[in-house]
Every structure is written in structure tokens, then in C-alpha cells.
Design a protein around this motif. Sequence first.
Motif, PDB file in Angstrom:
ATOM      1  N   THR A   1       0.824  -1.205   0.000  1.00 42.18           N
ATOM      2  CA  THR A   1       0.000   0.000   0.000  1.00 42.18           C
ATOM      3  C   THR A   1       0.859   1.257   0.000  1.00 42.18           C
ATOM      4  O   THR A   1       0.671   2.147  -0.821  1.00 42.18           O
ATOM      5  N   TYR A   2       1.811   1.337   0.935  1.00 43.70           N
ATOM      6  CA  TYR A   2       2.658   2.527   1.012  1.00 43.70           C
ATOM      7  C   TYR A   2       3.949   2.213   1.741  1.00 43.70           C
ATOM      8  O   TYR A   2       4.083   1.185   2.418  1.00 43.70           O
ATOM      9  N   TYR A   3       4.927   3.125   1.580  1.00 45.75           N
ATOM     10  CA  TYR A   3       6.205   3.065   2.294  1.00 45.75           C
ATOM     11  C   TYR A   3       6.337   4.338   3.127  1.00 45.75           C
ATOM     12  O   TYR A   3       6.154   5.437   2.613  1.00 45.75           O
ATOM     13  N   ASP A   4       6.658   4.196   4.387  1.00 46.04           N
ATOM     14  CA  ASP A   4       6.894   5.338   5.270  1.00 46.04           C
ATOM     15  C   ASP A   4       8.383   5.379   5.580  1.00 46.04           C
ATOM     16  O   ASP A   4       8.888   4.568   6.360  1.00 46.04           O
ATOM     17  N   THR A   5       9.099   6.313   4.958  1.00 43.00           N
ATOM     18  CA  THR A   5      10.550   6.387   5.155  1.00 43.00           C
ATOM     19  C   THR A   5      10.916   7.017   6.493  1.00 43.00           C
ATOM     20  O   THR A   5      12.037   6.824   6.975  1.00 43.00           O
ATOM     21  N   ASN A   6      10.014   7.742   7.102  1.00 36.73           N
ATOM     22  CA  ASN A   6      10.296   8.325   8.420  1.00 36.73           C
ATOM     23  C   ASN A   6      10.389   7.245   9.493  1.00 36.73           C
ATOM     24  O   ASN A   6      11.262   7.284  10.362  1.00 36.73           O
ATOM     25  N   GLU A   7       9.479   6.275   9.422  1.00 40.45           N
ATOM     26  CA  GLU A   7       9.473   5.178  10.391  1.00 40.45           C
ATOM     27  C   GLU A   7      10.128   3.917   9.830  1.00 40.45           C
ATOM     28  O   GLU A   7      10.258   2.918  10.531  1.00 40.45           O
TER      29      GLU A   7
ATOM     30  N   GLY B   1       6.210  -4.322   7.722  1.00 38.47           N
ATOM     31  CA  GLY B   1       7.577  -4.811   7.755  1.00 38.47           C
ATOM     32  C   GLY B   1       8.580  -3.739   7.392  1.00 38.47           C
ATOM     33  O   GLY B   1       8.226  -2.659   6.919  1.00 38.47           O
ATOM     34  N   THR B   2       9.839  -4.039   7.646  1.00 35.96           N
ATOM     35  CA  THR B   2      10.920  -3.150   7.243  1.00 35.96           C
ATOM     36  C   THR B   2      11.136  -3.287   5.742  1.00 35.96           C
ATOM     37  O   THR B   2      10.666  -4.244   5.120  1.00 35.96           O
ATOM     38  N   PHE B   3      11.871  -2.342   5.140  1.00 36.95           N
ATOM     39  CA  PHE B   3      12.108  -2.446   3.705  1.00 36.95           C
ATOM     40  C   PHE B   3      13.413  -1.779   3.318  1.00 36.95           C
ATOM     41  O   PHE B   3      13.945  -0.937   4.040  1.00 36.95           O
TER      42      PHE B   3
END
Length: 339
Positions: free
Chosen positions: A150-156, A223-225
Motif C-alpha cells: 500500500t505505502y512506504y513510510d521512510t520516516n518510520e 515490515g521493514t524495507f
Amino acid sequence: MIFFKFFNKFLSVALTAIISLSATAIPCNSGELPEYVYLGGEPFGLKMYSDGVMIVELESYFDGSKYVCPAKKGGLKESDIIKEINGTKITSNETLREAALNSDGNTLEVTFERDNKTLTKEIVPIKNTAGNYLIGAWVRDSSAGIGTVTYYDTNENYFAGLGHGICDCDTYTLMPLASGEAVIAEISSVTKSTNGSPGSLNGYFSDKVIGKITDNCDIGIYGTFDTSLTENKEKLEVAKESELKTGKATVYTTLEGNTPKAYSIEITSISRNTNSAESFTLKVTDEELLDKAGGIVQGMSGSPIVMDGKLVGAVTHVFVNSTNEGYGIYVGNMMQNYK
């Protein structure tokens, strides 16, 4: 590709997998939503190993006078998650089988979870016709399938997908996560949906690992990415709940390879229950998506939905008897649920 069983003849989660899923809502955690995230839409392969082993079926054996199921006689039930036997951690079907085989028929102290409570029962294994000691419990220790980011949150530094949790296909119980990884998946073909028979995205896993699965909860996989995945991704503003409305919108999903494409949909109704994984209903209006997929197919779970240039949610379910329609989840519910 093996597909999951439908837990409801009118509604099906849109994940291609060897397991079945549930979208029962859980309360959201409080906290501010991120202002921007990176758009997903690409498929990913999911490999998940459970924390303990889940009983999916009980089996009886002839003890010389009658048929008996040791696990059932000792008080175990389907959906129980076996964690330890005689103090030894049970991590797989093999470790459970070894504990029974090596018991010599002596009583086993089984520690398990049921309804989030830790319990202990005594089980006495019996021999089957082959002379092996067994407790009469078929279990599941892992799951695999294809879903959509759905999305990637680079802050977290996390990604979210599916919009619902991964449950066992026989018991419909949320699979307890011990470990797991997400890998890049490639879509090779689409089995088209028809009313009464949802289709599927068919594909294969690549060797490229996205990251580790950290949480399997009722309204998403997290999950992490690898941050390099967002280098060419579009950064979008996150819509506030008040901005979720009916009207024209766009869903990003992948019908071939690993590159998402935009398709037109319409959000047809809104639910203001913020704890729900079914925040709104949607209808596919894009002729290409209807022609190629028949609407929503299994594997599209998590496909992001954009309205007025903002990320508003994700596809979660297809209506089995009307496959051009389904449910979506408001993206804020997924974000607030992240642990």
C-alpha cells in the motif's frame, strides 16, 4: 498456485495465497498520521513462519478397543497454538512430531495459547497402526502468498500492505507471527473474476528481499524495507479522514510484471467507524481493468487508492457475487495500527 478457501460466500479477501484471511477490525492506536508517504501498488511475495504451531484438525486413532484423539481427550481444540511440550519450544510440525514420537506413550505437558491466554494440558500419546506415538493433531507452521504494497513510510522505515491480516484457511484464526520476509513478486498472468468466482493474480517470487515482516494484525501486514525501493516512487500526501468521500478515485495495482498501473474506480459509500477494516465500498469503472481482471481479483489486497491527489486507502475485499465491487480500508486506520 493453490488458492485459499472462501470464509464467506458473499465476501472474499483479495489476497492470492495458500491461506485464508480475515478482516475483523481492532482498535487503532492513537497518534499523528505521517504527512507524506511513498505510493505502493506493486506485488510482493510473503513468507511467514508462525510463533508456535496452530492446530487445524484433530484426528482419532484406534487404541485397541476404540478410536481416540489424544489431543481432544486432553482438552485441546482446533485453533489452539501449541508453544511448548515438556518445556521444549515447539517451532514446527517436525518438532511437534518428534516430541510425540519420542514420548514412549508417557504423558506430555502441552503449553498452548487460546483466546490470548496461556494454558497447560496433559496429553497421553497413543500408537497408530504403524506403531508411532502421535497426539492426533494436524498443525500449520507457515504461510505464503502474494499481496500488494500500500505505502512506504521512510520516516518510520516500514511498509504496509494487504489491509487485513493473514489467517489460517481452516480455522480463520489470525496466524501468530514468529518471523517472515517479504520479497519482490512478478505477476505472470491474471485469472479473471466472474460473479460467484473471484479470480487471482498469478505469479512467482523473486530472490529480491524487500525486508522482514514485523507484524501480522487484523488490518494489515507491516515490515521493514530496503529504502532503495522508493527512489523512483511517487510521494503522496496522506488524506485526513474528513477528506474520505464518495466519488471518482484511482487504484494502483499490478496485472503484469512488477510495475503498478493506475485504473479508475468510484468510492460509492463511506463508513465512519474508524476501527473498521471496511471503511468504504468501491466499484471498478475502468474498462481495461474490467476486461483483463473482471474487476477485483485475489492478490490485489493492499492496492492503494488515491483521490484528489492524496492517498485515501487500499483495496481489501472483493464481493464474490459482484466482482467489480468490494471494500476498502481508510489508510489512516492502517497507519495508526502500526506498532
